[in-house]
Design a protein around this motif. Structure first.
Motif, PDB file in Angstrom:
ATOM      1  N   LYS A 127      12.490  -4.134   1.003  1.00  9.07           N
ATOM      2  CA  LYS A 127      13.186  -2.936   0.549  1.00  9.07           C
ATOM      3  C   LYS A 127      12.198  -2.072  -0.232  1.00  9.07           C
ATOM      4  N   LEU A 128      12.189  -0.798   0.082  1.00 10.97           N
ATOM      5  CA  LEU A 128      11.308   0.149  -0.584  1.00 10.97           C
ATOM      6  C   LEU A 128      12.170   1.043  -1.476  1.00 10.97           C
ATOM      7  N   LEU A 129      11.871   1.026  -2.762  1.00 14.72           N
ATOM      8  CA  LEU A 129      12.615   1.820  -3.731  1.00 14.72           C
ATOM      9  C   LEU A 129      11.742   2.936  -4.273  1.00 14.72           C
ATOM     10  N   VAL A 130      12.330   4.101  -4.409  1.00 24.08           N
ATOM     11  CA  VAL A 130      11.672   5.237  -5.043  1.00 24.08           C
ATOM     12  C   VAL A 130      12.562   5.650  -6.208  1.00 24.08           C
ATOM     13  N   GLU A 131      11.981   5.668  -7.411  1.00 21.30           N
ATOM     14  CA  GLU A 131      12.736   5.987  -8.633  1.00 21.30           C
ATOM     15  C   GLU A 131      14.001   5.124  -8.727  1.00 21.30           C
ATOM     16  N   ASN A 132      13.840   3.821  -8.453  1.00 23.13           N
ATOM     17  CA  ASN A 132      14.909   2.812  -8.497  1.00 23.13           C
ATOM     18  C   ASN A 132      16.019   3.031  -7.482  1.00 23.13           C
ATOM     19  N   LYS A 133      15.793   3.878  -6.492  1.00 26.76           N
ATOM     20  CA  LYS A 133      16.780   4.125  -5.436  1.00 26.76           C
ATOM     21  C   LYS A 133      16.248   3.533  -4.126  1.00 26.76           C
ATOM     22  N   ALA A 166      10.622  11.766   0.933  1.00 26.06           N
ATOM     23  CA  ALA A 166      11.547  12.744   1.523  1.00 26.06           C
ATOM     24  C   ALA A 166      12.966  12.178   1.582  1.00 26.06           C
ATOM     25  N   LEU A 167      13.109  10.896   1.914  1.00 30.67           N
ATOM     26  CA  LEU A 167      14.444  10.277   1.951  1.00 30.67           C
ATOM     27  C   LEU A 167      15.051  10.188   0.556  1.00 30.67           C
ATOM     28  N   PHE A 168      14.216  10.055  -0.450  1.00 30.02           N
ATOM     29  CA  PHE A 168      14.709  10.053  -1.832  1.00 30.02           C
ATOM     30  C   PHE A 168      15.380  11.390  -2.147  1.00 30.02           C
ATOM     31  N   HIS A 169      14.740  12.473  -1.706  1.00 35.67           N
ATOM     32  CA  HIS A 169      15.267  13.815  -1.989  1.00 35.67           C
ATOM     33  C   HIS A 169      16.301  14.271  -0.959  1.00 35.67           C
ATOM     34  N   TYR A 170      16.119  13.890   0.302  1.00 39.61           N
ATOM     35  CA  TYR A 170      16.966  14.394   1.391  1.00 39.61           C
ATOM     36  C   TYR A 170      17.448  13.245   2.284  1.00 39.61           C
ATOM     37  N   PRO A 171      18.300  12.357   1.778  1.00 40.93           N
ATOM     38  CA  PRO A 171      18.739  11.204   2.569  1.00 40.93           C
ATOM     39  C   PRO A 171      19.517  11.587   3.833  1.00 40.93           C
ATOM     40  N   GLU A 172      20.108  12.769   3.826  1.00 43.07           N
ATOM     41  CA  GLU A 172      20.881  13.211   4.988  1.00 43.07           C
ATOM     42  C   GLU A 172      19.997  13.520   6.209  1.00 43.07           C
ATOM     43  N   TYR A 173      18.692  13.622   6.009  1.00 39.77           N
ATOM     44  CA  TYR A 173      17.770  13.916   7.105  1.00 39.77           C
ATOM     45  C   TYR A 173      17.025  12.672   7.608  1.00 39.77           C
ATOM     46  N   GLU A 174      17.616  11.501   7.386  1.00 38.46           N
ATOM     47  CA  GLU A 174      16.957  10.250   7.773  1.00 38.46           C
ATOM     48  C   GLU A 174      16.577  10.229   9.256  1.00 38.46           C
ATOM     49  N   GLN A 224       0.830  -1.210   0.000  1.00 38.85           N
ATOM     50  CA  GLN A 224       0.000   0.000   0.000  1.00 38.85           C
ATOM     51  C   GLN A 224       0.865   1.262   0.000  1.00 38.85           C
ATOM     52  N   THR A 225       2.012   1.197   0.661  1.00 39.35           N
ATOM     53  CA  THR A 225       2.944   2.325   0.632  1.00 39.35           C
ATOM     54  C   THR A 225       3.463   2.539  -0.784  1.00 39.35           C
ATOM     55  N   GLN A 226       3.803   1.448  -1.453  1.00 40.15           N
ATOM     56  CA  GLN A 226       4.261   1.532  -2.841  1.00 40.15           C
ATOM     57  C   GLN A 226       3.203   2.206  -3.711  1.00 40.15           C
ATOM     58  N   HIS A 227       1.956   1.810  -3.567  1.00 45.27           N
ATOM     59  CA  HIS A 227       0.866   2.409  -4.358  1.00 45.27           C
ATOM     60  C   HIS A 227       0.671   3.889  -4.002  1.00 45.27           C
ATOM     61  N   THR A 228       0.839   4.222  -2.734  1.00 44.29           N
ATOM     62  CA  THR A 228       0.697   5.615  -2.304  1.00 44.29           C
ATOM     63  C   THR A 228       1.806   6.475  -2.904  1.00 44.29           C
ATOM     64  N   ILE A 229       3.019   5.952  -2.918  1.00 43.35           N
ATOM     65  CA  ILE A 229       4.141   6.675  -3.531  1.00 43.35           C
ATOM     66  C   ILE A 229       3.855   6.895  -5.016  1.00 43.35           C
ATOM     67  N   GLN A 230       3.334   5.880  -5.672  1.00 48.03           N
ATOM     68  CA  GLN A 230       2.985   5.997  -7.093  1.00 48.03           C
ATOM     69  C   GLN A 230       1.860   7.020  -7.292  1.00 48.03           C
ATOM     70  N   PHE A 231       0.929   7.057  -6.363  1.00 45.33           N
ATOM     71  CA  PHE A 231      -0.142   8.053  -6.419  1.00 45.33           C
ATOM     72  C   PHE A 231       0.430   9.469  -6.390  1.00 45.33           C
ATOM     73  N   PHE A 232       1.518   9.660  -5.617  1.00 46.41           N
ATOM     74  CA  PHE A 232       2.163  10.966  -5.538  1.00 46.41           C
ATOM     75  C   PHE A 232       3.033  11.270  -6.759  1.00 46.41           C
ATOM     76  N   GLY A 233       3.061  10.352  -7.747  1.00 47.49           N
ATOM     77  CA  GLY A 233       3.751  10.620  -9.000  1.00 47.49           C
ATOM     78  C   GLY A 233       5.173  10.099  -9.085  1.00 47.49           C
ATOM     79  N   TYR A 234       5.570   9.213  -8.207  1.00 48.79           N
ATOM     80  CA  TYR A 234       6.915   8.651  -8.224  1.00 48.79           C
ATOM     81  C   TYR A 234       6.843   7.175  -8.588  1.00 48.79           C
ATOM     82  N   GLN A 235       7.869   6.690  -9.248  1.00 47.09           N
ATOM     83  CA  GLN A 235       7.967   5.260  -9.518  1.00 47.09           C
ATOM     84  C   GLN A 235       8.420   4.597  -8.221  1.00 47.09           C
ATOM     85  N   SER A 236       7.796   3.479  -7.865  1.00 48.34           N
ATOM     86  CA  SER A 236       8.131   2.800  -6.622  1.00 48.34           C
ATOM     87  C   SER A 236       8.099   1.299  -6.818  1.00 48.34           C
ATOM     88  N   GLU A 237       8.906   0.618  -6.024  1.00 45.58           N
ATOM     89  CA  GLU A 237       8.987  -0.832  -6.118  1.00 45.58           C
ATOM     90  C   GLU A 237       9.303  -1.412  -4.741  1.00 45.58           C
TER      91      GLU A 237
END
Length: 182
Positions: free
Chosen positions: A77-83, A140-148, A53-66
């Motif tokens: 493992k949760l990937l956003v835009e293959n990261k 947020a971790l995809f964009h700002y990993p330093e703020y984990e 469901q998290t994967q689908h929610t991320i996709q709803f927000f316009g990001y590729q997720s796996e």
């Protein structure tokens, strides 16, 4: 000594109901978790559903997720835009938070109908907000990993426990027998 028990009877009843319901619900949940083989890296079904469901929610927000099973841990493992941005583990499924929420509601008296309705509604709300929380943290971790640490260590308690506290306040002031005296 008997006068103290009489004087503090409501408080003692609250504690007894809270701890008894908390322990029973936790034991039931632990029994459920014991069905999965941790050594074989099995992930419980609820956590798998939350990850999906998290994967689908991320996709709803316009990001590729796996979602990918973790190779060395019983997590997903949760990937956003293959990261790779996060692991979804059993503690991420909010069941222990829901158990805490339910134990408090049970401990504060209310009519059976209102209690069951509020438990159901509150549990669903906590669950849905938890899925959204994980998705937002992952993005947020995809964009700002330093703020984990800030995102997971501060945002999580503020969102989930803040909502639970708010639901408790609403229950006590509006729906429990103590709130109905007005």
């Amino acid at each position: 000594m008997k006068s103290y028990f009489i004087q503090y009877k409501p408080f003692l009843e609250f504690l007894l109901k809270f701890f008894l319901s908390y322990i029973i619900l936790t034991l039931i949940y632990q029994f459920y978790l014991n069905r999965f083989d941790e050594k074989a890296l099995e992930v419980d079904s609820i956590t798998e559903i939350v990850a999906r469901q998290t994967q689908h929610t991320i996709q709803f927000f316009g990001y590729q997720s796996e979602n990918i099973p973790h190779e060395t841990q019983n997590s997903i493992k949760l990937l956003v835009e293959n990261k790779f941005v996060a692991r979804v583990v059993e503690g991420c499924n909010a069941i222990s938070v829901i158990i805490l929420f339910i134990a408090f509601i049970i401990a504060f008296k209310g009519t059976l109908k209102k209690t069951l309705f509020f438990i159901l509604l509150g549990s669903v709300l906590i669950y849905v907000l938890n899925v959204i929380r994980i998705a937002v943290i992952a993005i947020a971790l995809f964009h700002y990993p330093e703020y984990e640490h800030l995102l997971h260590g501060v945002v999580f308690p503020l969102l989930i426990y803040g909502i639970v506290f708010l639901l408790w306040v609403i229950w006590v002031t509006k729906y429990s027998i103590y709130g109905q005296k007005e």
